[in-house]
Write a protein that holds these residues in place. Structure first.
Motif, short mmCIF file in Angstrom:
data_model
loop_
_atom_site.label_atom_id
_atom_site.label_comp_id
_atom_site.label_asym_id
_atom_site.label_seq_id
_atom_site.Cartn_x
_atom_site.Cartn_y
_atom_site.Cartn_z
N VAL A 93 0.84 -1.20 0.00
CA VAL A 93 0.00 0.00 0.00
C VAL A 93 0.87 1.25 0.00
O VAL A 93 0.59 2.23 -0.72
N LEU A 94 1.94 1.25 0.78
CA LEU A 94 2.86 2.39 0.79
C LEU A 94 3.48 2.60 -0.59
O LEU A 94 3.64 3.74 -1.05
N MET A 95 3.82 1.50 -1.26
CA MET A 95 4.37 1.61 -2.60
C MET A 95 3.34 2.20 -3.57
O MET A 95 3.68 3.03 -4.42
N LEU A 96 2.09 1.79 -3.42
CA LEU A 96 1.04 2.31 -4.29
C LEU A 96 0.79 3.80 -4.02
O LEU A 96 0.56 4.58 -4.96
N ARG A 97 0.86 4.19 -2.77
CA ARG A 97 0.73 5.61 -2.45
C ARG A 97 1.87 6.41 -3.09
O ARG A 97 1.67 7.52 -3.60
N GLY A 98 3.07 5.82 -3.05
CA GLY A 98 4.21 6.46 -3.69
C GLY A 98 4.02 6.59 -5.19
O GLY A 98 4.39 7.61 -5.80
N LEU A 99 3.43 5.57 -5.81
CA LEU A 99 3.15 5.64 -7.25
C LEU A 99 2.16 6.75 -7.55
O LEU A 99 2.31 7.48 -8.55
N CYS A 100 1.16 6.92 -6.69
CA CYS A 100 0.19 8.01 -6.89
C CYS A 100 0.89 9.37 -6.82
O CYS A 100 0.59 10.28 -7.62
N GLN A 101 1.80 9.52 -5.86
CA GLN A 101 2.56 10.76 -5.75
C GLN A 101 3.40 10.99 -7.01
O GLN A 101 3.46 12.09 -7.56
N GLU A 102 4.04 9.93 -7.47
CA GLU A 102 4.90 10.03 -8.66
C GLU A 102 4.12 10.44 -9.90
O GLU A 102 4.61 11.23 -10.72
N LEU A 103 2.90 9.91 -10.03
CA LEU A 103 2.09 10.22 -11.22
C LEU A 103 1.26 11.49 -11.05
O LEU A 103 0.58 11.92 -11.99
N GLY A 104 1.30 12.07 -9.86
CA GLY A 104 0.57 13.31 -9.64
C GLY A 104 -0.92 13.14 -9.49
O GLY A 104 -1.69 14.06 -9.80
N VAL A 105 -1.37 11.97 -8.99
CA VAL A 105 -2.80 11.74 -8.83
C VAL A 105 -3.17 11.45 -7.36
O VAL A 105 -4.27 10.98 -7.08
N ALA A 106 -2.26 11.72 -6.44
CA ALA A 106 -2.49 11.38 -5.04
C ALA A 106 -3.73 12.08 -4.48
O ALA A 106 -4.41 11.53 -3.61
N ASP A 107 -4.04 13.25 -4.99
CA ASP A 107 -5.20 13.98 -4.49
C ASP A 107 -6.52 13.42 -5.02
O ASP A 107 -7.59 13.81 -4.57
N ARG A 108 -6.45 12.50 -5.99
CA ARG A 108 -7.66 11.91 -6.58
C ARG A 108 -7.76 10.40 -6.34
O ARG A 108 -8.62 9.76 -6.92
N VAL A 109 -6.87 9.86 -5.53
CA VAL A 109 -6.90 8.42 -5.21
C VAL A 109 -7.02 8.27 -3.70
O VAL A 109 -6.20 8.79 -2.94
N GLU A 110 -8.03 7.54 -3.26
CA GLU A 110 -8.25 7.31 -1.83
C GLU A 110 -8.03 5.83 -1.51
O GLU A 110 -8.43 4.96 -2.29
N PHE A 111 -7.38 5.55 -0.39
CA PHE A 111 -7.15 4.18 0.08
C PHE A 111 -8.02 3.94 1.30
O PHE A 111 -7.97 4.69 2.28
N LYS A 112 -8.81 2.88 1.26
CA LYS A 112 -9.67 2.49 2.38
C LYS A 112 -9.27 1.08 2.80
O LYS A 112 -9.54 0.11 2.09
N LEU A 113 -8.60 0.96 3.96
CA LEU A 113 -8.04 -0.31 4.38
C LEU A 113 -8.87 -0.95 5.49
O LEU A 113 -9.23 -0.29 6.47
N ASN A 114 -9.19 -2.24 5.30
CA ASN A 114 -9.90 -3.03 6.32
C ASN A 114 -11.14 -2.31 6.84
O ASN A 114 -11.36 -2.20 8.05
N VAL A 115 -11.94 -1.80 5.93
CA VAL A 115 -13.10 -1.00 6.32
C VAL A 115 -14.25 -1.91 6.76
O VAL A 115 -14.38 -3.05 6.29
N PRO A 116 -15.10 -1.45 7.66
CA PRO A 116 -16.29 -2.22 8.03
C PRO A 116 -17.27 -2.28 6.86
O PRO A 116 -17.20 -1.49 5.92
N PHE A 117 -18.19 -3.23 6.96
CA PHE A 117 -19.13 -3.46 5.86
C PHE A 117 -19.96 -2.22 5.55
O PHE A 117 -20.23 -1.93 4.37
N GLU A 118 -20.36 -1.48 6.56
CA GLU A 118 -21.20 -0.31 6.33
C GLU A 118 -20.48 0.73 5.47
O GLU A 118 -21.09 1.35 4.59
#
Length: 497
Positions: free
Chosen positions: A355-380
């Motif tokens: 996930v950290l690597m993917l966040r770094g890729l978003c920064q590198e491509l300049g899309v970090a402000d348009r990509v959200e990561f939701k980890l281990n979220v509850p069903f609701e």
């Protein structure tokens, strides 16, 4: 003495010498085989005495599921809890055990996690057997010969499980086929398996033969003729061993047509093999309203899947970047009109590092402000994100089934899935002649498909979403329970009560 007589004499002497050397070796081999057989019989008797003592104490049989990552929160875990729920509802006089390697949590916390993530509650508690050596099946432990290393590790982990608790019926629900002969021949158990994904497949062999680089076939191998040839031999030998181990199963259930084809070619047990589609919580998403989305100011693309390398989240981010760039050039809504939401579970530190690597890729491509990561979220929260999305995105090559794909379709999203495996053969298929979604197989085709979906008139998108929702009724919890119980009935009938 003639030359011929001398030759005969020499051959006789040589034969006599070889016999003198060979006879002790033959005797030693027979002795070792006898000792091995006696050792196996002694271990089997010891394990069976342990089971008999437990049966005398509990007065009822036990079914055990081998699922070292039962708290991971993925589609395989949903199958596990739905399977146990179905069996508990049908067989009230049987105990159930889960072998798990999740040492950092209690059994109650695991069950609570199943309730939060999957909306599943068991009719009664199950017993957990906590395994201390799950590290033996972690891929990070085997940077090379990973398949072989994990398979050998699973044998040791299975031995730990067997010595901790000897069940009457053993079900491998996570794909560790090399544990099957252990429980069958040493434990004396009836054994079954639910196969999500074959450990090795003919497609994997094709990738190596054709020298195509992928996450499990790095560039330094695909660029080398010698290493590629060596890997093909290694894969073929492993496939032979895998088939021998899997064929020990008394009952084989597979989760899709794609998995069925590969298991039949490897395990060669057609009379014991059946397709049982995994349970998808279709009903939980049906209350998400189906209505035209033309007035939305921001279209959301949602991806649901564990953060594993084969899920190929990098492809999703790169394709999303291309879509943003194209829409900005064409003035089609601009960057502010689109976002990507990645929802998934992390099983271990390796997944968290990914996930950290993917966040770094978003920064590198300049899309970090348009990509959200939701980890281990509850069903609701998962349901809320699905309800707000326009497109459901899936990029795994040869996904065995694709529960996330089904859930997106049930939620009324326009699905864009990989053109392979279960999504292609079983899920994103026409329904009553109508289109149910889109398929793609590489970066540019994903970009084109996303653009095409967003360019559709809202009414056309709505019709595809309706078709998709209606088509996935065959993957409901109720359908799974009926098919799973029917498949399990012969094995369950062998249990002494």
């Amino acid at each position: 003495m003639s030359g011929h007589d001398q030759l005969v004499l020499c051959l006789c002497e040589l034969t006599r010498l070889l016999w003198k050397l060979l006879l002790p070796l033959v005797f030693l081999c027979l002795l070792l085989i006898a000792v091995l057989v006696l050792l196996v019989l002694a271990v089997r008797l010891w394990l069976q005495s342990s089971r008999n003592a437990r049966r005398a104490r509990d007065s009822r049989p036990t079914v055990a599921f081998f699922h070292p990552y039962c708290n991971a929160g993925g589609g395989g875990e949903r199958v596990l809890w739905c399977a146990i729920r179905a069996l508990q509802n049908r067989y009230v006089d049987i105990n159930f055990v889960v072998y798990t390697g999740d040492l950092g949590v209690t059994g109650q916390q695991i069950l609570e996690g199943a309730r939060r993530r999957f909306n599943i509650m068991l009719p009664r508690p199950v017993q957990f057997v906590f395994l201390r050596h799950r590290l033996l099946v972690e891929p990070g432990l085997f940077p090379h010969f990973t398949l072989l290393g994990q398979s050998v590790g699973s044998i040791f982990l299975g031995w730990e499980a067997l010595t901790e608790f000897v069940p009457d019926l053993y079900i491998d629900s996570m794909g560790y086929a090399f544990t099957l002969p252990l429980f069958r021949y040493l434990g004396g158990c009836s054994v079954g398996s639910y196969v999500h994904y074959p450990t090795i497949s003919t497609d994997m062999l094709s990738v190596v033969r054709e020298r195509n680089p992928r996450f499990n076939n790095p560039d330094y191998v695909s660029n080398s003729l010698f290493l590629s040839a060596f890997k093909v031999v290694y894969y073929c030998l492993f496939a032979l061993l895998y088939g021998m181990a899997g064929s020990c199963s008394d009952l084989i259930m597979v989760n899709s047509s794609w998995t069925l084809d590969h298991i039949l070619s490897l395990w060669r047990a057609p009379n014991r093999t059946s397709v049982v589609y995994p349970p998808c919580d279709v009903s939980a998403f049906l209350d998400i309203p189906l209505e035209e989305d033309g007035d939305r100011k921001c279209h959301s693309i949602v991806s649901v899947g564990q953060f594993r390398p084969e899920k190929d989240h990098r492809l999703q981010i790169r394709a999303f970047k291309k879509v943003l760039d194209r829409r900005r050039r064409e003035g089609a809504g601009g960057r502010e009109a689109l976002k990507l939401v990645l929802i998934g579970g992390c099983r271990n530190q390796e997944d968290e590092d990914r996930v950290l690597m993917l966040r770094g890729l978003c920064q590198e491509l300049g899309v970090a402000d348009r990509v959200e990561f939701k980890l281990n979220v509850p069903f609701e929260e998962l349901k809320r994100e699905m309800g707000e999305a326009t497109i459901g995105l899936h990029t795994m090559w040869n996904e065995h089934f694709g529960i996330g794909v089904v859930e997106c379709m049930a939620a009324g999203k326009v699905i864009l899935a990989h053109k392979s495996g279960g999504p292609k053969l079983d899920i994103v298929v026409p329904f009553e002649g109508g289109q149910t979604g889109f398929l793609a197989d590489e970066e540019d085709s994903y970009t084109e498909a996303i653009d095409r979906i967003l360019a559709l008139p809202p009414a056309s998108r709505l019709q595809i979403r309706r078709n998709a929702r209606q088509s996935v009724a065959r993957f409901s919890d109720q359908e799974f329970e009926a098919c799973f119980l029917a498949a399990m009935e012969p094995l369950m009938g062998t249990l002494e009560r």
